[in-house]
Design an enzyme around this catalytic site. Structure first.
Site, PDB file in Angstrom:
ATOM      1  N   ASP A 268       0.751  -1.151   0.025  1.00  0.00           N
ATOM      2  CA  ASP A 268      -0.003   0.033  -0.021  1.00  0.00           C
ATOM      3  C   ASP A 268       1.040   1.132   0.106  1.00  0.00           C
ATOM      4  O   ASP A 268       1.713   1.257   0.558  1.00  0.00           O
ATOM      5  CB  ASP A 268      -0.833  -0.092   1.055  1.00  0.00           C
ATOM      6  CG  ASP A 268      -1.895   1.157   1.252  1.00  0.00           C
ATOM      7  OD1 ASP A 268      -2.182   1.571   0.088  1.00  0.00           O
ATOM      8  OD2 ASP A 268      -2.525   1.372   2.184  1.00  0.00           O
ATOM      9  N   GLY A 269       0.315   2.380  -0.676  1.00  0.00           N
ATOM     10  CA  GLY A 269       0.872   3.430  -0.507  1.00  0.00           C
ATOM     11  C   GLY A 269       1.638   4.145  -1.852  1.00  0.00           C
ATOM     12  O   GLY A 269       2.226   5.126  -1.744  1.00  0.00           O
TER      13      GLY A 269
ATOM     14  N   ARG B  18       0.317   7.664  -2.493  1.00  0.00           N
ATOM     15  CA  ARG B  18       0.767   8.765  -1.887  1.00  0.00           C
ATOM     16  C   ARG B  18       2.141   9.027  -1.803  1.00  0.00           C
ATOM     17  O   ARG B  18       2.694  10.014  -2.154  1.00  0.00           O
ATOM     18  CB  ARG B  18       0.344   8.633  -0.293  1.00  0.00           C
ATOM     19  CG  ARG B  18      -0.908   8.915   0.041  1.00  0.00           C
ATOM     20  CD  ARG B  18      -1.364   7.816   1.219  1.00  0.00           C
ATOM     21  NE  ARG B  18      -1.557   6.682   1.085  1.00  0.00           N
ATOM     22  CZ  ARG B  18      -1.487   5.640   1.749  1.00  0.00           C
ATOM     23  NH1 ARG B  18      -1.575   6.140   3.178  1.00  0.00           N
ATOM     24  NH2 ARG B  18      -1.949   4.219   1.723  1.00  0.00           N
TER      25      ARG B  18
ATOM     26  N   HIS C 251       3.286   3.359  -8.785  1.00  0.00           N
ATOM     27  CA  HIS C 251       3.082   1.749  -9.145  1.00  0.00           C
ATOM     28  C   HIS C 251       4.316   1.277  -9.839  1.00  0.00           C
ATOM     29  O   HIS C 251       4.936   0.076  -9.603  1.00  0.00           O
ATOM     30  CB  HIS C 251       2.077   1.450  -9.938  1.00  0.00           C
ATOM     31  CG  HIS C 251       0.521   1.762  -9.376  1.00  0.00           C
ATOM     32  ND1 HIS C 251       0.303   1.742  -8.172  1.00  0.00           N
ATOM     33  CD2 HIS C 251      -0.138   2.594 -10.007  1.00  0.00           C
ATOM     34  CE1 HIS C 251      -0.831   2.121  -7.972  1.00  0.00           C
ATOM     35  NE2 HIS C 251      -1.272   2.763  -9.021  1.00  0.00           N
TER      36      HIS C 251
ATOM     37  N   GLU D 204     -11.833  -4.309  -6.093  1.00  0.00           N
ATOM     38  CA  GLU D 204     -12.124  -3.076  -5.889  1.00  0.00           C
ATOM     39  C   GLU D 204     -11.397  -2.131  -6.829  1.00  0.00           C
ATOM     40  O   GLU D 204     -11.647  -1.137  -7.440  1.00  0.00           O
ATOM     41  CB  GLU D 204     -12.008  -2.531  -4.418  1.00  0.00           C
ATOM     42  CG  GLU D 204     -13.200  -3.191  -3.455  1.00  0.00           C
ATOM     43  CD  GLU D 204     -12.671  -4.536  -3.095  1.00  0.00           C
ATOM     44  OE1 GLU D 204     -11.506  -5.033  -2.979  1.00  0.00           O
ATOM     45  OE2 GLU D 204     -13.629  -5.212  -2.671  1.00  0.00           O
ATOM     46  N   ASN D 205      -9.888  -2.582  -7.184  1.00  0.00           N
ATOM     47  CA  ASN D 205      -9.096  -1.544  -7.938  1.00  0.00           C
ATOM     48  C   ASN D 205      -9.733  -1.545  -9.333  1.00  0.00           C
ATOM     49  O   ASN D 205      -9.643  -0.479 -10.030  1.00  0.00           O
ATOM     50  CB  ASN D 205      -7.474  -2.376  -8.003  1.00  0.00           C
ATOM     51  CG  ASN D 205      -6.847  -2.084  -6.833  1.00  0.00           C
ATOM     52  OD1 ASN D 205      -6.028  -2.862  -6.650  1.00  0.00           O
ATOM     53  ND2 ASN D 205      -7.146  -1.118  -6.189  1.00  0.00           N
TER      54      ASN D 205
ATOM     55  N   ARG E 219     -11.092   1.959 -10.132  1.00  0.00           N
ATOM     56  CA  ARG E 219     -10.227   3.147 -10.374  1.00  0.00           C
ATOM     57  C   ARG E 219     -10.198   3.725 -11.793  1.00  0.00           C
ATOM     58  O   ARG E 219     -10.698   3.033 -12.739  1.00  0.00           O
ATOM     59  CB  ARG E 219      -8.697   2.731  -9.960  1.00  0.00           C
ATOM     60  CG  ARG E 219      -8.858   2.318  -8.560  1.00  0.00           C
ATOM     61  CD  ARG E 219      -7.124   2.156  -8.268  1.00  0.00           C
ATOM     62  NE  ARG E 219      -7.134   2.189  -6.557  1.00  0.00           N
ATOM     63  CZ  ARG E 219      -5.769   2.258  -6.120  1.00  0.00           C
ATOM     64  NH1 ARG E 219      -4.733   2.422  -6.714  1.00  0.00           N
ATOM     65  NH2 ARG E 219      -5.963   1.814  -4.645  1.00  0.00           N
TER      66      ARG E 219
HETATM   67  C1  FPP Z   1      -1.585   0.220  -3.517  1.00  0.00           C
HETATM   68  O1  FPP Z   1      -1.421   1.462  -3.390  1.00  0.00           O
HETATM   69  C2  FPP Z   1      -0.835  -0.702  -4.530  1.00  0.00           C
HETATM   70  C3  FPP Z   1      -1.789  -1.154  -5.680  1.00  0.00           C
HETATM   71  C4  FPP Z   1      -3.176  -0.624  -5.901  1.00  0.00           C
HETATM   72  C5  FPP Z   1      -0.864  -1.811  -6.922  1.00  0.00           C
HETATM   73  C6  FPP Z   1       0.375  -2.600  -6.391  1.00  0.00           C
HETATM   74  C7  FPP Z   1       1.044  -2.685  -7.643  1.00  0.00           C
HETATM   75  C8  FPP Z   1       2.434  -2.898  -7.569  1.00  0.00           C
HETATM   76  C9  FPP Z   1       3.251  -2.736  -6.363  1.00  0.00           C
HETATM   77  C10 FPP Z   1       3.170  -2.776  -9.078  1.00  0.00           C
HETATM   78  C11 FPP Z   1       2.939  -3.868  -9.992  1.00  0.00           C
HETATM   79  C12 FPP Z   1       2.938  -5.268  -9.110  1.00  0.00           C
HETATM   80  C13 FPP Z   1       3.528  -6.426  -9.791  1.00  0.00           C
HETATM   81  C14 FPP Z   1       3.625  -7.541  -9.147  1.00  0.00           C
HETATM   82  C15 FPP Z   1       4.364  -6.077 -11.208  1.00  0.00           C
HETATM   83  P1  FPP Z   1      -2.348   2.747  -3.728  1.00  0.00           P
HETATM   84  O2  FPP Z   1      -2.446   3.164  -5.182  1.00  0.00           O
HETATM   85  O3  FPP Z   1      -3.501   2.318  -3.270  1.00  0.00           O
HETATM   86  O4  FPP Z   1      -1.653   3.903  -2.944  1.00  0.00           O
HETATM   87  P2  FPP Z   1      -2.519   5.056  -2.013  1.00  0.00           P
HETATM   88  O5  FPP Z   1      -3.199   4.207  -1.026  1.00  0.00           O
HETATM   89  O6  FPP Z   1      -1.212   5.853  -1.547  1.00  0.00           O
HETATM   90  O7  FPP Z   1      -3.416   5.624  -3.145  1.00  0.00           O
END
Ligand code: FPP
Length: 236
Positions: A16-17, A20, A33, A63-64, A67
């Protein structure tokens, strides 16, 4: 690095994060990402070094899909790139790849890459990397319940035969052992529909850093925290 005494067999991570992290730097979310994909490499390396047998990463939740389309597209492109570029590394590191979730919802081109790499790495044994993609724990539990109900209605099983182990075998995680340690980055104290059944007895470690800042040392620290805790499984 921690010693290998009482190493968790299975670590699951809520990454997560990313958003941010990018916002703090005035960058678009997709850059977060992209940087997060580098941390994935660090996590795999650290788990390999520790002798962890399973690493499950929450890469894309059900849920993603809600987005903005551009962000979903960027995440799928990152996943495609990961699957294209990591093949050599995964083979060299003896990593077996698995995926859990509603895989049928992924774009056909991503599914094809996933199937190919799963097949290619099927005999690797050092560590199993489980990517949770289009994953939602409630959806998983509902599917398991539906499959048991279907079998019961068809007379293949009786309701009395349904117990913990039969139920668990119908989850997408099948015969993957339950996680011993759940790590979540960015300081949030939520489970977010991730492996709800499977984390019943997992130790939870929250890391303050955003996922793109996560390095091997952070995983070693989380494992040290896990080792410090007395695990009792509800008994004395
Ligand atoms: C959460 O951060 C993360 C995700 C929704 C995606 C995770 C994906 C990756 C780490 C990269 C690709 C993965 C692979 C296996 C290649 P957020 O966007 O919810 O962050 P926020 O809470 O700060 O908005």
């Amino acid at each position: 690095m921690p010693s290998d005494q009482d190493t968790p067999r299975h670590i699951a991570i809520i990454m997560d994060g990313n958003g941010r992290w990018a916002k703090e730097r005035g960058l678009p979310r997709r850059e977060g990402h992209r940087a997060g994909a580098e941390s994935v490499r660090e996590a795999i390396d650290a788990c390999k070094e520790l002798g962890v047998e399973y690493l499950t990463l929450y890469a894309f939740s059900s849920e993603n899909w809600n987005r903005p389309a551009a962000e979903v597209k960027a995440l799928m492109a990152l996943l495609d790139r990961f699957l294209d570029e990591r093949e050599k590394d995964l083979m060299r590191q003896d990593v077996r790849l698995l995926a859990i979730g509603q895989i049928e919802r992924l774009p056909a081109s991503t599914r094809k890459r996933l199937d190919r790499l799963k097949e290619k790495t099927a005999n690797n044994r050092s560590i199993t990397l489980v990517l949770a993609l289009s994953y939602g724990s409630r959806e998983e539990i509902v599917e398991a319940a539906r499959s048991l109900a279907t079998d019961a209605a068809a007379g293949k099983i009786t309701p009395e035969q349904i117990d913990n182990s039969l139920f668990a075998s119908r989850l997408w995680t099948g015969d993957i052992p339950d996680p011993d340690l759940l790590v979540r980055t960015s300081g949030e104290l939520r489970v977010s529909n991730f492996l709800l059944w499977q984390i019943s007895y997992a130790e939870i470690v929250i890391v303050k850093k955003f996922w793109p800042e996560f390095r091997q040392g952070d995983l070693f620290e989380a494992v040290n925290e896990y080792r410090r805790r007395h695990r009792r499984f509800g008994a004395l």
